[in-house]
Motif scaffolding. Sequence first.
Motif, short mmCIF file in Angstrom:
data_model
loop_
_atom_site.label_atom_id
_atom_site.label_comp_id
_atom_site.label_asym_id
_atom_site.label_seq_id
_atom_site.Cartn_x
_atom_site.Cartn_y
_atom_site.Cartn_z
N LYS A 23 41.69 38.40 36.96
CA LYS A 23 41.52 39.86 36.99
C LYS A 23 41.33 40.28 35.54
O LYS A 23 42.08 39.87 34.66
CB LYS A 23 42.77 40.52 37.57
CG LYS A 23 42.72 42.03 37.56
CD LYS A 23 42.90 42.56 38.96
CE LYS A 23 42.87 44.07 38.99
NZ LYS A 23 41.54 44.56 39.30
N THR A 25 41.41 42.43 32.17
CA THR A 25 42.36 43.39 31.61
C THR A 25 41.70 44.76 31.53
O THR A 25 40.47 44.87 31.54
CB THR A 25 42.84 42.96 30.21
OG1 THR A 25 41.71 42.87 29.35
CG2 THR A 25 43.58 41.64 30.26
N LYS A 26 42.51 45.78 31.45
CA LYS A 26 42.02 47.15 31.39
C LYS A 26 41.05 47.29 30.21
O LYS A 26 41.33 46.81 29.11
CB LYS A 26 43.19 48.12 31.22
CG LYS A 26 42.80 49.56 31.36
CD LYS A 26 44.01 50.46 31.35
CE LYS A 26 43.56 51.90 31.55
NZ LYS A 26 44.68 52.78 31.71
N GLY A 27 39.92 47.90 30.48
CA GLY A 27 38.92 48.11 29.45
C GLY A 27 37.81 47.07 29.43
O GLY A 27 36.77 47.29 28.82
N ASP A 29 34.73 45.41 30.95
CA ASP A 29 33.73 45.82 31.94
C ASP A 29 32.56 44.84 31.91
O ASP A 29 31.81 44.78 30.94
CB ASP A 29 33.24 47.23 31.64
CG ASP A 29 32.24 47.73 32.66
OD1 ASP A 29 32.10 47.12 33.74
OD2 ASP A 29 31.56 48.74 32.37
N SER A 31 30.46 44.83 34.63
CA SER A 31 29.69 45.30 35.79
C SER A 31 28.19 45.06 35.63
O SER A 31 27.50 44.86 36.63
CB SER A 31 29.97 46.78 36.06
OG SER A 31 29.65 47.57 34.94
N ASP A 66 38.12 39.50 39.69
CA ASP A 66 36.97 40.00 38.92
C ASP A 66 36.06 38.86 38.47
O ASP A 66 34.86 39.05 38.31
CB ASP A 66 37.44 40.78 37.70
CG ASP A 66 38.20 42.03 38.08
OD1 ASP A 66 37.77 42.74 39.00
OD2 ASP A 66 39.23 42.32 37.44
#
Length: 92
Positions: A23, A25-27, A29, A31, A66
Amino acid sequence: MFTCGWCMKKISADQPLSAVNIKFTKGMDFSEHEGEIIPVYLQSLDRNVSMVVTTADSEAKKAGTDGMFAVCSSACGVKLQAALAKDMNIDL
């Protein structure tokens, strides 16, 4: 055909395949790379390891994954997981 992220053995389509799931980490990206296989440099191994970036509509993404690193066995998975944790300073 995939290559094991730990031992670099070629994994053919007729062989079993496992994965180390992560997964972000926050921030983080990725995509713009959904559905792609991208290189991730691991300093502890001094080489790139291929990571599959899950797509937004995939079952893996819905389950919280992710990214996935292909491995040929659970033993290689444990070793790669340790290297990922060391490089990223995280618990997997």
